[in-house]
Write a protein that holds these residues in place. Structure first.
Motif, PDB file in Angstrom:
ATOM      1  N   SER A 210       0.772  -1.025   0.267  1.00 29.36           N
ATOM      2  CA  SER A 210       0.122   0.312   0.128  1.00 29.36           C
ATOM      3  C   SER A 210       0.972   1.447   0.448  1.00 29.36           C
ATOM      4  O   SER A 210       1.886   1.144   0.817  1.00 29.36           O
ATOM      5  CB  SER A 210      -0.816  -0.262   0.810  1.00 29.36           C
ATOM      6  N   GLY A 211       0.828   2.244  -0.521  1.00 32.75           N
ATOM      7  CA  GLY A 211       1.441   3.771  -0.645  1.00 32.75           C
ATOM      8  C   GLY A 211       1.768   3.956  -2.063  1.00 32.75           C
ATOM      9  O   GLY A 211       2.858   4.025  -1.997  1.00 32.75           O
TER      10      GLY A 211
ATOM     11  N   LEU B 155      12.413  -4.255 -16.942  1.00 30.78           N
ATOM     12  CA  LEU B 155      12.794  -3.664 -15.807  1.00 30.78           C
ATOM     13  C   LEU B 155      11.454  -3.111 -14.775  1.00 30.78           C
ATOM     14  O   LEU B 155      10.810  -2.326 -15.695  1.00 30.78           O
ATOM     15  CB  LEU B 155      13.885  -2.237 -16.239  1.00 30.78           C
ATOM     16  N   VAL B 156      11.891  -2.903 -13.713  1.00 30.53           N
ATOM     17  CA  VAL B 156      11.138  -3.030 -12.847  1.00 30.53           C
ATOM     18  C   VAL B 156      10.773  -1.372 -12.283  1.00 30.53           C
ATOM     19  O   VAL B 156      12.373  -1.375 -11.383  1.00 30.53           O
ATOM     20  CB  VAL B 156      10.375  -4.203 -11.898  1.00 30.53           C
ATOM     21  N   PHE B 157      10.691  -0.936 -12.049  1.00 30.73           N
ATOM     22  CA  PHE B 157      10.845   0.525 -11.086  1.00 30.73           C
ATOM     23  C   PHE B 157       9.134   0.927  -9.780  1.00 30.73           C
ATOM     24  O   PHE B 157       8.608   1.143 -10.288  1.00 30.73           O
ATOM     25  CB  PHE B 157      10.854   1.320 -11.695  1.00 30.73           C
ATOM     26  N   VAL B 158       9.842   1.214  -8.926  1.00 31.97           N
ATOM     27  CA  VAL B 158       8.734   0.898  -7.344  1.00 31.97           C
ATOM     28  C   VAL B 158       8.820   2.712  -7.132  1.00 31.97           C
ATOM     29  O   VAL B 158      10.149   2.865  -6.388  1.00 31.97           O
ATOM     30  CB  VAL B 158       9.168   0.175  -6.325  1.00 31.97           C
ATOM     31  N   SER B 159       8.124   3.462  -6.761  1.00 36.42           N
ATOM     32  CA  SER B 159       7.740   4.864  -5.897  1.00 36.42           C
ATOM     33  C   SER B 159       6.900   4.779  -5.301  1.00 36.42           C
ATOM     34  O   SER B 159       6.033   4.048  -5.578  1.00 36.42           O
ATOM     35  CB  SER B 159       7.913   5.867  -7.747  1.00 36.42           C
ATOM     36  N   ASP B 160       7.418   6.183  -4.530  1.00 33.51           N
ATOM     37  CA  ASP B 160       5.670   6.389  -3.657  1.00 33.51           C
ATOM     38  C   ASP B 160       4.847   6.997  -4.239  1.00 33.51           C
ATOM     39  O   ASP B 160       5.016   7.639  -5.009  1.00 33.51           O
ATOM     40  CB  ASP B 160       5.965   7.204  -2.868  1.00 33.51           C
ATOM     41  N   SER B 161       3.553   6.638  -4.293  1.00 35.46           N
ATOM     42  CA  SER B 161       1.977   6.596  -5.165  1.00 35.46           C
ATOM     43  C   SER B 161       1.688   8.435  -5.606  1.00 35.46           C
ATOM     44  O   SER B 161       1.085   8.692  -5.557  1.00 35.46           O
ATOM     45  CB  SER B 161       1.070   5.828  -4.495  1.00 35.46           C
TER      46      SER B 161
END
Length: 189
Positions: free
Chosen positions: A42-43, A70-76
């Motif tokens: 979540s978030g 390729l994968v990239f994760v950030s704060d929503s």
């Protein structure tokens, strides 16, 4: 919907929208897609390439053929900002060089990735925020598709990885447990 797309949406959420052209309007050989539903938790918001794995890349170490996304994760709450462009550049570089990114590779530094951020480079690693079943996609016909996580890092962290080693850097990450989706973080060193 094909099996790989189902695999992505099962682990990352429903595709919200994507980009198939660069900032100048040129068609890309792959897409960047943004997923909804807060994965890996979540978030957060996750982005990935889609179609990069249509081209087989070569491991610069073993010479083995690798298909990769390729994968990239950030704060929503961060918004898209530079994220699609960063992923596009990294994917295009892989295709241009015909070389896969391996765990521990450092891309950059190229200066601040985001406004008011000390993050200047990317570290390639396994997507440990996701279940192990997400790390590699297996189909019945082709070379498996490896999912590689691009983690923004500071100049000091990039130098640490290059000089001391990615395994020691990952040990430090486990020890300190920083928020790797906080693009305003100060860095471990």
């Amino acid at each position: 919907m094909n099996d790989f797309l189902r695999f992505l949406e099962r682990h990352l959420g429903t595709i919200q929208y994507g980009w198939s052209k660069d900032g100048d309007g040129n068609k890309l050989p792959f897409q960047i897609v943004k997923y909804s539903n807060g994965h890996p938790f979540s978030g957060t918001t996750t982005y990935s390439t889609l179609g990069l794995s249509n081209d087989t890349l070569i491991s610069p170490v073993s010479g083995k053929q690798i298909r990769q996304e390729l994968v990239f994760v950030s704060d929503s709450t961060f918004g898209d900002k530079n994220i699609p462009g960063i992923i596009q550049q990294v994917g295009l570089k892989a295709l241009h060089n015909k070389m896969a990114y391996l765990r521990g590779d450092v891309i950059g530094p190229y200066g601040s990735l985001f406004d008011n951020s000390r993050l200047e480079a990317l570290n390639v690693t396994v997507p440990v925020y996701f279940p192990e079943a997400f790390h590699t996609f297996f189909d019945n016909e082709n070379t498996p598709i490896v999912m590689s996580w691009l983690v923004p890092i500071t100049l000091e962290e990039a130098n640490f990885v290059r000089l001391i080693g990615w395994d020691k850097f990952e040990d430090k990450l486990e020890e300190i447990n920083p928020d790797l989706i906080d693009f305003n973080r100060k860095g471990l060193l």
